[in-house]
Design an enzyme around this catalytic site. Structure first.
Site, PDB file in Angstrom:
ATOM      1  N   SER A 178      -4.109  -4.389  -2.103  1.00 34.03           N
ATOM      2  CA  SER A 178      -4.198  -4.191  -3.615  1.00 34.03           C
ATOM      3  C   SER A 178      -4.420  -5.256  -4.241  1.00 34.03           C
ATOM      4  O   SER A 178      -5.741  -4.871  -4.602  1.00 34.03           O
ATOM      5  CB  SER A 178      -3.342  -3.777  -4.303  1.00 34.03           C
ATOM      6  OG  SER A 178      -1.825  -3.854  -4.378  1.00 34.03           O
ATOM      7  N   HIS A 206      -3.369   2.485  -0.913  1.00 29.73           N
ATOM      8  CA  HIS A 206      -4.580   2.660  -1.611  1.00 29.73           C
ATOM      9  C   HIS A 206      -5.702   3.120  -0.757  1.00 29.73           C
ATOM     10  O   HIS A 206      -6.718   3.206  -1.023  1.00 29.73           O
ATOM     11  CB  HIS A 206      -4.878   1.243  -1.745  1.00 29.73           C
ATOM     12  CG  HIS A 206      -4.355   0.918  -3.225  1.00 29.73           C
ATOM     13  ND1 HIS A 206      -4.805   0.598  -4.348  1.00 29.73           N
ATOM     14  CD2 HIS A 206      -3.237  -0.150  -3.101  1.00 29.73           C
ATOM     15  CE1 HIS A 206      -4.302   0.146  -4.931  1.00 29.73           C
ATOM     16  NE2 HIS A 206      -3.233  -0.515  -4.032  1.00 29.73           N
ATOM     17  N   LYS A 237      -2.941   7.628  -6.996  1.00 35.16           N
ATOM     18  CA  LYS A 237      -4.343   7.002  -5.897  1.00 35.16           C
ATOM     19  C   LYS A 237      -5.644   7.694  -6.445  1.00 35.16           C
ATOM     20  O   LYS A 237      -6.065   8.490  -7.160  1.00 35.16           O
ATOM     21  CB  LYS A 237      -4.126   5.833  -6.048  1.00 35.16           C
ATOM     22  CG  LYS A 237      -3.380   4.837  -6.715  1.00 35.16           C
ATOM     23  CD  LYS A 237      -2.331   3.633  -5.651  1.00 35.16           C
ATOM     24  CE  LYS A 237      -2.154   2.839  -6.518  1.00 35.16           C
ATOM     25  NZ  LYS A 237      -0.585   2.109  -5.605  1.00 35.16           N
TER      26      LYS A 237
END
Ligand SMILES: *Cc1c(COP(=O)(O)O)cnc(C)c1O
Length: 394
Positions: A178, A206, A237
């Site tokens: 991240s 992610h 996300k």
């Protein structure tokens, strides 16, 4: 009590680490209104623009009509409603696994899974830059935690050898990191795990919905899905909602439903949240062009920043760090961008090591080329003014 807490807070302030909440009054994709000011945000994880997409909102509305708002009970009592089951089936089908298990958040997924799979006498082996929820899950498990330097497979091999006596060894790694925006060396990790008889858990928070031809994540991109024992992902996300999940064998799913306390002892997520996530997965499956466009836009930004001599730290995907080195420079640059109506966070120690402070830009499919060019232009001005200097080591 407050006196005690205030002393701790003063210390946090003295270290320049005090933070407070910003309230978003309105949102239209990356365009936010905060404190009456219109801002262009480059700090959201809503990578595909699904958090306020008409299809996810409509799916949630329909589910509220049919099932009401709350689920009323935990998953194992009577909180598992049709949307929960449909979402788990869709996640397993999307990931190509026998089963999937839904958790209320990604954070709780990591707590639940790691503490269910490892305990005293076991060892959890983690990359130095793994997400906090992985470290917390390890602490909760009672297993011994061993950390290897970021992406360093030689050190990982030594750690695996040192942990030889453990009952179980679980390697846990983020796939797309991240803060650095780079990929874990999953091929090497899987090969080492096979050689040493360790298990591999991949956190695709992610990467889910963004990486790989089908959007299944970093393991798909690197062709190692078969070597991943536990594939964890989030709905929070790129999928634009909230929740976490594990995809894997039917046995693993059965085990987690019986052993993962953050699934057992909490109320099931609202059915509408599951319906929205289901709609989001449908979009990911039907619209591969969106993730391709997103990654293309991130490349465009990286090229523009590279051309003015900025260091994007070897990132390759939708997360674009810009190294300042010095913590003060990162904070000043973030403040200067804010003055120009652009929201980009400064990331400093202890989140990253000393001397590695940076701006962290995340591009989303809801940004336009013009948005990205605006940001690149602002960064070029700051670079020319010496605001992004790399002196110092904070
Ligand atoms: C965001 C994140 C999580 C937590 O997910 P939430 O759904 O936000 O709780 C877990 N792991 C990683 C790597 C993350 O980036």
């Amino acid at each position: 009590m407050d006196g005690d807490l205030l002393r701790d807070l003063d210390e946090i302030r003295a270290r320049g680490l005090h933070r407070s909440l910003r309230v978003v009054e309105r949102r239209d994709g990356p365009r936010l209104v905060i404190g009456g000011r219109a801002l262009l945000s480059f700090c959201s994880n809503d990578y595909l623009g699904l958090a306020d997409h008409p299809a996810t909102s409509a799916a949630a509305r329909e589910a509220v009509e049919r099932f009401g708002w709350g689920s009323g009970a935990s998953r194992l009592v009577s909180g598992t409603m049709r949307p929960h089951a449909a979402l788990e089936e869709a996640l397993a089908s999307f990931k190509g696994t026998e089963a999937a298990v839904l958790f209320p958040t990604g954070y709780m997924t990591n707590l639940g899974v790691i503490a269910a799979l490892a305990g005293p006498g076991d060892e959890v082996i983690a990359d130095r830059l793994d997400h906090a929820s992985i470290i917390d899950g390890c602490r909760l498990s009672g297993a011994r935690l061993r950390v290897y330097p970021h992406g360093d497979v030689e050190r990982l091999e030594r750690v695996l050898a040192a942990a030889r006596g453990a009952r179980r060894r679980l390697i846990v790694t983020d796939t797309l990191f991240s803060m650095d925006g780079d990929l874990a060396p999953l091929r090497e990790i899987v090969a080492l795990a096979r050689r040493h008889g360790a298990w591999v858990m991949a956190d695709e928070a992610h990467a889910t919905g963004v990486l790989g031809a089908a959007g299944r994540g970093g393991a798909e991109l690197l062709g190692v899905e078969d070597g991943i024992d536990v594939s964890m992902g989030t709905l929070s996300k790129a999928l634009g909602g909230s929740g976490g999940f594990v995809a894997g064998s039917a046995v693993l799913a059965d085990y987690l439903r019986n052993r993962a306390r953050p699934l057992i002892y909490t109320t099931a997520p609202p059915p509408a949240s599951c319906a929205a996530a289901l709609a989001a997965i449908g979009i990911v499956r039907r619209e591969p062009g969106t993730r391709a466009a997103l990654l293309g836009m991130a490349d465009r930004l990286r090229r523009a920043l590279g051309a003015i001599g900025l260091d994007t730290m070897g990132s390759g995907f939708q997360i674009v760090p810009v190294r300042t080195g010095d913590a003060g420079a990162a904070v000043r640059a973030s403040a200067e961008l804010l003055r120009r109506g652009i929201l980009v966070p400064a990331i400093r120690p202890p989140t990253v090591p000393r001397g590695e402070s940076r701006l962290r830009i995340s591009v989303t499919a809801a940004h336009t080329d013009a948005d990205v060019d605006l940001l690149a232009g602002a960064l070029a001005e700051l670079a020319a003014a010496g605001v992004l200097g790399r002196e110092g080591g904070g």
